[in-house]
Design an enzyme around this catalytic site. Structure first.
Site, PDB file in Angstrom:
ATOM      1  N   ASP A  55      -9.786   6.418  -3.590  1.00  0.00           N
ATOM      2  CA  ASP A  55      -9.518   5.154  -2.897  1.00  0.00           C
ATOM      3  C   ASP A  55     -10.092   5.239  -1.483  1.00  0.00           C
ATOM      4  O   ASP A  55      -9.642   6.052  -0.673  1.00  0.00           O
ATOM      5  CB  ASP A  55      -7.993   4.977  -2.879  1.00  0.00           C
ATOM      6  CG  ASP A  55      -7.537   3.696  -2.214  1.00  0.00           C
ATOM      7  OD1 ASP A  55      -8.280   3.147  -1.372  1.00  0.00           O
ATOM      8  OD2 ASP A  55      -6.420   3.258  -2.530  1.00  0.00           O
TER       9      ASP A  55
ATOM     10  N   SER B  47      -0.926  -1.922  -2.325  1.00  0.00           N
ATOM     11  CA  SER B  47      -1.560  -1.902  -1.000  1.00  0.00           C
ATOM     12  C   SER B  47      -0.640  -2.588   0.023  1.00  0.00           C
ATOM     13  O   SER B  47       0.485  -2.150   0.211  1.00  0.00           O
ATOM     14  CB  SER B  47      -2.941  -2.551  -1.089  1.00  0.00           C
ATOM     15  OG  SER B  47      -3.712  -2.250   0.038  1.00  0.00           O
TER      16      SER B  47
ATOM     17  N   HIS C 258      -9.085   1.802  -5.565  1.00  0.00           N
ATOM     18  CA  HIS C 258      -8.047   0.898  -5.046  1.00  0.00           C
ATOM     19  C   HIS C 258      -7.931  -0.386  -5.886  1.00  0.00           C
ATOM     20  O   HIS C 258      -7.174  -1.287  -5.537  1.00  0.00           O
ATOM     21  CB  HIS C 258      -8.417   0.530  -3.598  1.00  0.00           C
ATOM     22  CG  HIS C 258      -7.304  -0.012  -2.760  1.00  0.00           C
ATOM     23  ND1 HIS C 258      -6.283   0.771  -2.275  1.00  0.00           N
ATOM     24  CD2 HIS C 258      -7.029  -1.266  -2.302  1.00  0.00           C
ATOM     25  CE1 HIS C 258      -5.447   0.034  -1.557  1.00  0.00           C
ATOM     26  NE2 HIS C 258      -5.864  -1.214  -1.568  1.00  0.00           N
TER      27      HIS C 258
END
Lengths: 284, 284
Positions: B229, B152, B263
């Site tokens: 996600d 991320s 995620h």
């Protein structure tokens, strides 16, 4: 007519091709809301799979095993369902339930309490051996075969669940289990609190005692213990007592003292693959 | 004479035959105490090993990767050191540092701030690319070869560190990276705060922009992205922009959209073995 128990899904995350889910339900045994984790391997989408129960140690919730053990990888490979319950009833409003880290909340010790104050809620033994398996078989693609393992207080729990119920669990294993709770401070505190002062009643929840009278299918216990585990040095775990009792009773036990390892999930992560492989083989 | 920087060991746990340790030190770049995790495989006791850096995402400390990714197993097999720093300076007493989960504490964004309020402490780019590698090479058996990966915000960090420093990292990979921060809300908020309103300066920290002018050894980027996600759907990650820029610049990128994954660290745990295998091969 048996009413199917209602489950509320709290989370679902894809991992290693399967799903790690957490559910909440109202427990009839514990009279409170309980969470448990369940890993469903990809195989369970098309066929029924065996189940391995994991019992956690003091202070844990269902999250510790789910997030830290890395067990899903091995369960995905072997096609087994993993079920990880919480370690005690929660928020029962019992006076003193949150006072100690080793008694009350987070420390159910997998017994059915008989003391007045605790006996309505603290029935983790019946929860783990009866209510939870029923819940799993009603709601998930389980094929009826099951094994059990756990860590520390949960290692004690896994051992007594298997020893008290010959034939119910195909195999049993433990990480750094409390092997002889009637002889260690943690066990004595918990058993006094939940079961009262009559030590004769304690023996029914002590693996080292239960080995002496076990009669049933061979269990072939696997135990991993870290040599640098502070609780081993403090005399809380007492694996030598269990190993000696097994030798006397001619019960097979593979006791592995792992040099350098401690009591943490880093230790569990290292060897949980061996445990799942052993259970998966037995559950075939 | 260069003064060797002092490290304080916060924890050490044996895992998969090696050691997961956490250290604290006073950072010269960030002017505060910083923690980082380091996994030392058994091989590092007898030989120097390559290093893979892991950069974490928003809100993380060094603990998330250390406890949840399950990466030590693969690093142990391949004989690589894993280094996982924290994601921002801590407790710098800057007004507003703790107000947002996506800016300030836990959200350093791997840039060197130029805005007055942040520029003394928020120098994560220099910390990760200069101070930390020096610290590692001085204190651990590193062989001088290194790669970088992250998740991320940390996926963004890994990509820009590799793209801005041709030859410094042998290979680079990312999980659900913020690929084009100048074009997404997270990046715009962070870059405005740390770098000011002149968007021209932002491009030096945007992987999709950096790809256009990269000149150096082939990087052969690996990116894993979960199809479910939520941040992908919200337009925070924008991998298509990076993939398009790579195609135009003839830069190899293996972009894998993984169906059903989200995620979380469950996603990371599933594929981190692939990333470590790829880096280990490149680092040979």
């Amino acid at each position: 007519m048996i009413k199917k128990m209602a489950l509320t899904q709290k989370s679902a995350n894809k991992i290693f091709g399967g799903w790690q889910k957490v559910f909440s339900h109202k427990s009839a045994e514990l009279k409170c809301a309980m969470n448990f984790g369940v890993f469903l391997p990809a195989q369970s989408e098309t066929e029924k799979c065996p189940v391995i129960y994991w019992l956690s140690g003091l202070t844990c919730t269902e999250q510790n095993f789910v997030t830290k053990a890395g067990a899903q990888r091995y369960a995905a490979e072997k096609g087994v369902i993993l079920v990880a319950p919480d370690t005690s009833p929660r928020e029962c409003n019992i006076e003193g339930e949150d006072e100690s880290w080793d008694f009350g909340t987070g420390a159910g010790f997998y017994v059915d309490a008989t003391e007045e104050k605790w006996k309505e809620n603290y029935r983790m033994y019946s929860y783990v051996t009866k209510e939870l398996p029923q819940l799993i078989s009603e709601n998930f693609p389980a094929n009826g075969k099951q094994s059990i393992m756990g860590h520390s207080m949960g290692g004690h729990g896994a051992l007594i669940c298997a020893l008290k119920n010959p034939g119910m669990y195909t195999s049993v294993s433990a990480f750094s289990p409390i092997c002889n709770p009637t002889q260690c401070p943690w066990g004595q505190k918990a058993f006094t609190g939940y079961l009262g002062s009559d030590r004769a009643t304690w023996q029914g929840y002590d693996a080292t005692e239960l080995v002496k009278s076990y009669s049933g299918p061979a269990l072939d216990i696997l135990i991993d213990q870290g040599s640098e585990d502070g609780f081993l040095k403090d005399g809380q775990l007492l694996p030598d007592n269990l190993v000696a009792a097994c030798a006397k009773a001619s019960m097979a036990v593979d006791y592995r003292l792992q040099p350098g390892y401690d009591h943490s999930y880093y230790f569990i992560a290292t060897f949980v693959g061996d445990h799942i492989a052993k259970h998966a083989e037995a559950l075939k």
